[in-house]
Design an enzyme around this catalytic site. Sequence first.
Site, mmCIF file in Angstrom:
data_model
loop_
_atom_site.group_PDB
_atom_site.id
_atom_site.type_symbol
_atom_site.label_atom_id
_atom_site.label_comp_id
_atom_site.label_asym_id
_atom_site.label_seq_id
_atom_site.Cartn_x
_atom_site.Cartn_y
_atom_site.Cartn_z
ATOM 1 N N GLY A 367 -29.200 119.061 -10.253
ATOM 2 C CA GLY A 367 -30.143 119.987 -9.976
ATOM 3 C C GLY A 367 -31.297 119.376 -9.514
ATOM 4 O O GLY A 367 -31.782 118.357 -9.661
ATOM 5 N N GLY A 370 -37.249 118.742 -12.388
ATOM 6 C CA GLY A 370 -38.042 119.790 -13.190
ATOM 7 C C GLY A 370 -37.171 120.955 -13.536
ATOM 8 O O GLY A 370 -37.840 122.051 -14.050
ATOM 9 N N GLY A 371 -35.959 120.751 -13.504
ATOM 10 C CA GLY A 371 -35.180 121.945 -13.715
ATOM 11 C C GLY A 371 -34.860 121.994 -15.249
ATOM 12 O O GLY A 371 -34.244 123.012 -15.785
ATOM 13 N N GLY A 372 -35.310 120.896 -16.083
ATOM 14 C CA GLY A 372 -35.056 120.578 -17.602
ATOM 15 C C GLY A 372 -33.767 120.088 -18.073
ATOM 16 O O GLY A 372 -33.624 120.086 -19.166
ATOM 17 N N LYS A 373 -33.269 119.239 -17.262
ATOM 18 C CA LYS A 373 -32.347 118.375 -17.873
ATOM 19 C C LYS A 373 -32.565 117.390 -18.828
ATOM 20 O O LYS A 373 -31.884 117.234 -19.648
ATOM 21 C CB LYS A 373 -31.776 117.771 -16.318
ATOM 22 C CG LYS A 373 -31.263 118.455 -15.046
ATOM 23 C CD LYS A 373 -30.711 117.610 -13.911
ATOM 24 C CE LYS A 373 -31.710 116.788 -13.303
ATOM 25 N NZ LYS A 373 -32.895 117.770 -12.521
ATOM 26 N N THR A 374 -33.755 116.694 -18.541
ATOM 27 C CA THR A 374 -34.021 115.439 -19.494
ATOM 28 C C THR A 374 -34.495 116.341 -20.819
ATOM 29 O O THR A 374 -34.060 115.902 -21.705
ATOM 30 C CB THR A 374 -35.272 114.816 -19.064
ATOM 31 O OG1 THR A 374 -34.941 114.209 -17.897
ATOM 32 C CG2 THR A 374 -35.724 113.715 -19.961
ATOM 33 N N GLU A 497 -29.878 109.395 -15.637
ATOM 34 C CA GLU A 497 -30.185 108.806 -14.340
ATOM 35 C C GLU A 497 -30.081 107.084 -14.610
ATOM 36 O O GLU A 497 -30.887 106.540 -13.939
ATOM 37 C CB GLU A 497 -31.430 109.170 -13.740
ATOM 38 C CG GLU A 497 -31.775 110.477 -13.871
ATOM 39 C CD GLU A 497 -31.681 111.209 -12.626
ATOM 40 O OE1 GLU A 497 -31.449 110.558 -11.429
ATOM 41 O OE2 GLU A 497 -32.489 112.393 -12.596
#
Length: 573
Positions: A367, A370-374, A497
């Site tokens: 996505g 800044g979508g909240g993955k980390t 990543e």
Amino acid sequence: MQTSTKEFFQLLKSLKWPMKITILAIVLSLVSTVIGLIVPLVTKDLVDTLTTAAFNWKMIALLLVVFLLQAIFGGFSFYLLSYIGEYIVADLRKKLWSKVLHLPVTYYDENESGETMSRITQDTTTLKSLITDHLVNFVSGVITIIGSVIILFFIDWKMTLIMLVSVPLSVAIMIPLGSKMHKVSKATQKEMASFSGLLGRVLSEIRLVKSYRAEKTETTSGNDAIQNLYRFGLKEAKIQAFISPFMTLIMMAILVTILGYGGLQVSKGILSAGDLVAIIFYLVQIIVPFAQMATFFTSFQKAVGATERIQDIFHMDSETIDTTEKQLLMDGVITFENVHFSYGPDKKIIDGISFEAHPGTVTAFVGPSGGGKTTIFSLLERFYEPSSGTILFNHTPIKELSLPAWRSKIGYVSQESPLMSGTILSNMTYGMTEIPPLEKIIQAAEAANAAGFIGELPDKYDTLVGERGIKLSGGQRQRIAIARALLHNPKILLLDEATSNLDSGSETYVQEALERLMKGRTTLIIAHRLATIIHADRIFFLEQGEITGSGTHEELIAEHELYREFTHGQGLS
């Protein structure tokens, strides 16, 4: 001020004191002081003998013996008191270091590492300076003053009362000055911590500074901080410049008054010449410690200010570490149930996420940035707690699991893959309580495609990697991180990543190593390069903290418009 002083003594009380050595040091200090108090009396008898009879060699010999004993006992007591100071400050630093290591990640989000370093080094050094340099003289000085005053009362009580008039005057001046010094010292230490934070931030990213020609900007920032320290230093100097001369003035006034009054008493025959000499000796023994107390007073205020900052850390909540037993965790399902998370009231990151990751499967998150993955990974590692909702492992909330046991199940490989300053071997085995055999380390290096480049290095596994692994390339650092994860043998693998910053040649080596690492493990992947996750069992598409699509690669291409755009943009159908 009173609260700060109370916290200072509470901190000292909480530290580990070598009691036997402390008692011995106090006894030796008392003996040394008592011997010092005998010197004027022996001198008095010697002077009176010289005025009435022939030269008395016995008195001279006695005086030399007294001087020698005072030097021996004083030397031993000074060393032991200094030993005590070093010992308890070492204990303080150990406790503070342990506390800092167990503070939650939120503390490091809000505080610069340089400021924390300042508390561990500079603030404890301030406390050490008080204990080892000034407390020794203060303890012996107090004993000397009390003993001298008592003996002076027996020699001439009127003269002693004249001298004691100065005490309330000194206290009346010192108390408000002490409060002022406390405020200035605390502000100085805060500014020093900020300066340490600036140094740590700039020096750790010196390549960035030079690449963007920011030397002038950072010079200005550093100069501003240094100028602030300079101003606070002048404020301390102004207070000290008043305290020391004031104490000296009072003592000299007393000395002149006593000499005048004592000389008059000798001329009248009320006191002998020996009595006057003894009185002068005792005055000196009172004046010297009294003058040293001004320095102790300043150092004490600095130490109280430092204690406040140290106690701030001790009063913070640590991560819950269960050291009683290691909880055995089997493989299981990772479940997010309506999880919300925000860094503050106006910064929502995760907004009602729910998903499951089953053992042995690969779950990917893609996505926009800044979508909240980390953040999902940070919540899994319990760096943060969800604002609401529950994260479960085998139907048990992970917050109820032993933190060390839970984190021991997780292996993390990020796009940065930071290394610690040290050798390749120490980085591969980092965090392990027992170092595995070299054969197993070599096997891990081979599986991580790292054995080849390590074998070409002159020092092999003993090669120093430099600060943050700067002597190795990005691909080499990644492979060392993968080898470390293989040695730890985690059941849950988090890949953030992991190949995004690598060239195509390095990426091939790292991707092969990652595939070996992922076998038989529950794997969660964050990826911008969709080619690395097209075979994932489940892919979740995140936008602004919400899951807007989920499925396999083929399902998302068919059903999710933005995912389809991502795949076309990267040349994937």
